[in-house]
Every structure is written in structure tokens, then in C-alpha cells.
Design a protein around this motif. Structure first.
Motif: not given
Lengths: 461, 142
Positions: A227-229, A234-239, A246-251, A257-259
Motif C-alpha cells: 500500500x505504501x507503493x 497516487x500521491x506522486x501523480x497528484x492524488x 518525506x516520501x515514506x509519509x505517502x498517504x 477507495x485506496x484508504x
């Protein structure tokens, strides 16, 4: 920062906290959307990845996010404590045999696989029903479930969202301890602070207890990773409409639906971990019975409580004076519900929730009881352990030329470990002073001290 | 074949462990990072007959590609019980790589396991050019 940070510490602990990057991580968490109250850190805080370890953060269900990094890879890493009717002095003469027998009977170490091999459908049942799966198969008793956080099964678990890889990694790791800081410890209660609550917890001075610390093994690690990946992408693409500190804080937004899928998968891992600790408890009990050649009544081993310390949960808390459902992330923090809280089982309604705090293998562990301050100040949370002071490489360097097992044996502690470096990495000096951590928690009225245990025998991965 | 040693340094991190890897080319950087991961996990990898495993990994950018690549090698060990002895990166661009892995089955009696790595993290991940070629920093969750 969207909210202030708040660190529970004393002047000595704050000095070590300032030495690494954990305070920056408290600030980074405070930047996440929808965070409410404070970005919190318990006194055992140390540098993690993304969130600090010892971090607690709550998010608004409409505006906020869920972050797999805010739960950690070892989903529902946690502890359980079993009481016995024996005294430490009764079993001390058999300690070497007991430790060796535990070490032989409980699969430990990196990538350890146990005697339980799950078919896919059976693994799905573990993921959906948690500790109840284990109890139904004879590992422990139904009474254990009410003495387990969430009754050992988190709602909303949905195995259909799991990846093939997660299923594969979970197939033969149920009933294994793992490595690193995971352990099973035989202890003796050496101090009682609150005789009334100790009585209600069935704890007495001189009593032999058993403490288990482990989690959801490779199954949970894979779910977090998956799910981090996905969220990173999704965050990278502007979600999300903000830049991650910090990229480890991806959320993902809690409304997405992802959550929903992450929380459903995370609950599967939480349930797997509860089943795991339930099975290990049963094997530990069997080992005691056989090694000591006594019957179950003479041993009297009972679960006092089981808590998780890596989790995200939707809970009711007061935010700006209003009762509000929020998603509380605890990463290296223990739930600590006060007396009277409706989520507590009847047996602990008057005492408050037992809060289990393991120390390092050379000093003490504590049993606390949740207190009212936790609901006012820390979203019902407390610390989870001593917290590392030295990195593993620093610890190995400092322990060079020393025989840690011999040093511990001189203190009356018998240790068996699988990995050659584990004892050095986990030596007592690698951790903060657990007593100071617990004193801060008590002074902040998050939880109160009930009893202290010291180790007699330890197995580690 | 016996395992090929990687050139890397360990980074101190209070709870976990990191590696810093350098290499003259991007392909060699990914090879070295993979070898470093295996060396951190398994101290002794005695020589043995290897089988070949071809993998293709894609990422959003180089740091993402590095996390996914090392995650692939970790999964081979954790999920399939394969120990990587050596790596040939056949092709690499910013968003993907093809590689051939030389693996043997994990045997706890022959392989001395040093450290359990739970995961490869995005925390402070860096893949960048330096004066002599390329460098990467990766932190593992232990």
C-alpha cells in the motif's frame, strides 16, 4: 505545520530525543492534511522512517488521511502478558531448561517458518477472525478474547484486497516469533505500586509471569509495502494536493477507495498478529507444563491482556470540545483507556485498560493502567517500550569483545538467541531507561503504574 | 558460483539501518545496491549451483525504482526462499530496469543470517549523480 507538536518527556530524555531526527519527524507529521489536536510523541520516541517511533496522530475522517507509514511495517506488533500461580523462586532452578525448551518449541529467527501451513482459504479465515481462529482450534480459551484489544479481531478485515505476495508470505509464518526486538520473556513481579489494581489484574509480588512481544510477521510487512507503493504512486501523480515532506509519509484521503482498501488489509494483518500471539501463548504454556511436569491448575497460566502498538483505528475522541470520530495512528504507542471507558471489557471497566510496557532484556517491564489524562492529552495513548538509544551498529561496536549472554547470566538472566548479533544489538545499554519513560507517562497522567517485572529468562530471534 | 561482494557503507539510524552505495554507472549502482542488501541480510553465502531468474521492475522515478527493485530482491528471499548470489542489470532507464538474478534456495544450515530486513523504505531515499558516477542512500526497516 498545520498543528503544533507535543512531546512527552523529561529534561534528560529530551536531550537524547534531540540527538536524532525524531523531532523533525514530529513536525513532518504535523504537516499532513486533516491532522487534529497535536502531532504527538511519547517519551520513548526515536527516529523512525516517516512517522517517528512513539508517534501518535489523529486525523479528521472527512479532511484527513491514512498513512501506512504511520502504522509501520509490522502491523499490530504488540505484547501480551500471562500471569501464573507460581512464584519466580519456584521456577528459578529450572530456568535453563525452560529457556532451552521455549527456544526449541517456538520457531524464532529471520524468515522462521512454523509447523502451521495455511491453505489460502484458511489464511483468509485467520485474516478475517484473528485470535478467535486460534481459540477455535484449541490454542487457548474463549476467555482470552475479552482480554485482547478489540477481542483479537479488528472489524472491517477483508482478505479480498490482499496481494498474492501478502498471502504467500503469510502462509507459513503463523506461530513464529521472528527476530530483532521480538522476544518471549519469563519474569518475576518484583514491585507492586498499586495493590488494589494489581489484585484486580491477579498480579502479586514474587509471581512468575510470561511476556510475549511479536507481530504480523512477513504478512504485515508485505501489506504495508504494497500500500505504501500504491499510495506513493497516487500521491506522486497528484492524488493529494500537497507536497510530502518525506516520501515514506505517502498517504491517501480517508474518504478514498485506496484508504478503504488499506484499512481492510491492515485489519487482516492485525488479526493475523493476534492469532500469532494467541498460538505462541499456547505453546509457551505447553512448554511450561512439560518442562516442569505439572498440570494446568498447578501452573495457572492466564492471559492478563494483549495490546497492539502499531495500528490505525477509527475512535471517538474530543476535538475542540466536541466528540468526534477520528482515525488515530499509533506507531510505537499503546492504547491506554481510562476506567469506565465503554470499549473496555467488563473485567477491566473499573481498573482501566492494562497497558503492557516491555523494557530491555536486562532491566524491567511494567504493567500500567490507562488513566483519564490519556483521553484529554494523547488520544487515549501511552508509550510502548523503552525506546532505542543506540543504533544497532553503535550497539554492536560498543559490545565488541563482550559476552552479553554471560553478563546477563551474572545478573540472573538466562538468554537464548538465534542470530549471532542479536544479543549485542539488543543489549540493555542500547535502550533508554524504561523507568524514566514510565515515570513521564505517569506524571502526564496518561497511565498509572501497577507493577514492575524483572526478567529471569529470555528467548530472542 | 560464490557471491560477489558489494562496495557500500552502513549508515547509522537509531531504529533501523541504511546503506550508501556508489558506482560508476547507473546499472552498476543498482547491482551494488542489490548485493549490499543481501550482504546486510545474509553474512555467509557459500558457493553453489545457481539458477537464473529474470526480473523487470518499473518505478515513477529513480528513487521509486530503487525501492521497488530492492523490494523485489527482498521478496524473493522472504516470500520464495531464494538467496541472490549475484546480479546482472541488463538495462536500466529512469522508470524501469531488466535484470538477471543468480539465486540458490535458502538453506538455514548453510546460510548465516545476520539481519532481518522487514522492508525497504522511502525514508530519505536518494539516487543521484555524483562527481564519479552515481550514488544512492536507502534505509531499511529492521
Amino acid at each position: 505545520m498545520r498543528v503544533p507538536g507535543l512531546v512527552f518527556a523529561n529534561s534528560e530524555l529530551i536531550r537524547s530525543i534531540q540527538e536524532d531526527q525524531s523531532l523533525t519527524q514530529v513536525a513532518n507529521v504535523a504537516m499532513l492534511p486533516g491532522i487534529v489536536g497535536h502531532s504527538l510523541a511519547m517519551p520513548d520516541i526515536h527516529w523512525g522512517y516517516g512517522f517517528p517511533i512513539g508517534g501518535v496522530a489523529a486525523f479528521d475522517l472527512d479532511e484527513g488521511i491514512v498513512s501506512p507509514g504511520g502504522v509501520g511495517y509490522d502491523i499490530n506488533c504488540g505484547c501480551r502478558l500471562m500471569t501464573t500461580v507460581l512464584r519466580g523462586s519456584d521456577i528459578r532452578p529450572f530456568m535453563k531448561d525452560l529457556v532451552l525448551a521455549l527456544f526449541r518449541n517456538i520457531p524464532t529467527g529471520v524468515g522462521s517458518r512454523g509447523p502451521i501451513h495455511l491453505s489460502k482459504s484458511e489464511e483468509n479465515r485467520v485474516a478475517a477472525t484473528g485470535a478467535d481462529w486460534a481459540v477455535k482450534r484449541g490454542y487457548g480459551k474463549p476467555r482470552d478474547l475479552e482480554r485482547t484489544e478489540d477481542h483479537g479481531a479488528m472489524e472491517g478485515a477483508d482478505p479480498s484486497v490482499l496481494s498474492e505476495r501478502a498471502v504467500q508470505r503469510g502462509r507459513d509464518q503463523l506461530g513464529t516469533l521472528g527476530s530483532g526486538n521480538h522476544f518471549i520473556e519469563i519474569q518475576v513481579v518484583d514491585q507492586i505500586y498499586d495493590p488494589e489494581k494489581a489484585g484486580q489484574f491477579h498480579l502479586f509480588e514474587g509471581q512468575a509471569t510470561v511476556f510475549i512481544h511479536t507481530g504480523s510477521r512477513g504478512f504485515g510487512h508485505q501489506i504495508c509495502d504494497d500500500f505504501l507503493k500504491e499510495m506513493s504512486r497516487s500521491a506522486f501523480k497528484g492524488g493529494l494536493s500537497f507536497e510530502l515532506p518525506d516520501r515514506q509519509l505517502a498517504c491517501a484521503p480517508l474518504t478514498s477507495d485506496l484508504a478503504r482498501r488499506y484499512l481492510a488489509a491492515m485489519a487482516c494483518a492485525a488479526n493475523y498478529a493476534w492469532a500469532n500471539r494467541q498460538i505462541l501463548m499456547h505453546w509457551a504454556m505447553e512448554t511450561f507444563l512439560k518442562t516442569l511436569s505439572i498440570g494446568p491448575d498447578e501452573l495457572g497460566m492466564n492471559l492478563l491482556y494483549d495490546v497492539c502498538h502499531n495500528i490505525a483505528k477509527k475512535e471517538l475522541h474530543h476535538v475542540s470540545g466536541e466528540a468526534t470520530m477520528v482515525c488515530v495512528h499509533r506507531k510505537g504507542a499503546t492504547r491506554a483507556l481510562p476506567p469506565g471507558h465503554p470499549l473496555l471489557p467488563e473485567v477491566y471497566r473499573a481498573t482501566g485498560q492494562p497497558v503492557l510496557i516491555p523494557g530491555d532484556m536486562g532491566t524491567y517491564s511494567y504493567v500500567l493502567a490507562g488513566a483519564a489524562g490519556s483521553m484529554e492529552r494523547s488520544f487515549g495513548s501511552s508509550c510502548h517500550g523503552a525506546g532505542r538509544l543506540l543504533s544497532r551498529t553503535q550497539a554492536v561496536k560498543q559490545a565488541k569483545g563482550r559476552a552479553i549472554n554471560r553478563e546477563l547470566e551474572d545478573k540472573g538472566i538466562i538468554v537464548q538467541s538465534r542470530g549471532k548479533q542479536t544479543l549485542k544489538e539488543e543489549m540493555p545499554e542500547a535502550y533508554k531507561d524504561i523507568s524514566q519513560v514510565v515515570d513521564v507517562v505517569e506524571a502526564a497522567e496518561l497511565a498509572t503504574k501497577v507493577a514492575r517485572m524483572r526478567p529471569l529468562g529470555v528467548i530472542k530471534g | 558460483m560464490s557471491s560477489i561482494k558489494a562496495h557500500f557503507t552502513l549508515l547509522d539510524h537509531t531504529a533501523d539501518m541504511g546503506i550508501k552505495v556508489t558506482a560508476p554507472t547507473l546499472g552498476a549502482l543498482f547491482e551494488n545496491a542489490g548485493r549490499a542488501l543481501m550482504e546486510v541480510m545474509i553474512r555467509k553465502r557459500p558457493a553453489g549451483k545457481t539458477s537464473l531468474c529474470r526480473v523487470t521492475v518499473s518505478g515513477d522515478d529513480l528513487p521509486d525504482l530503487m525501492v521497488r527493485w530492492l523490494g523485489e530482491i527482498l521478496y524473493l528471499f522472504e516470500g520464495e526462499g531464494r538467496v541472490v548470489m549475484d546480479i546482472d542489470v541488463d538495462a536500466v532507464i529512469e522508470t524501469g530496469l531488466d535484470a538477471t538474478l543468480h539465486t540458490v534456495p535458502f538453506n538455514p544450515k548453510r546460510h548465516e543470517v545476520a539481519t532481518e530486513i522487514k522492508a525497504v523504505t522511502y525514508h530519505q531515499i536518494e539516487v543521484a549523480r555524483n562527481r564519479d558516477g552515481w550514488q544512492a542512500t536507502v534505509i531499511f526497516d529492521l
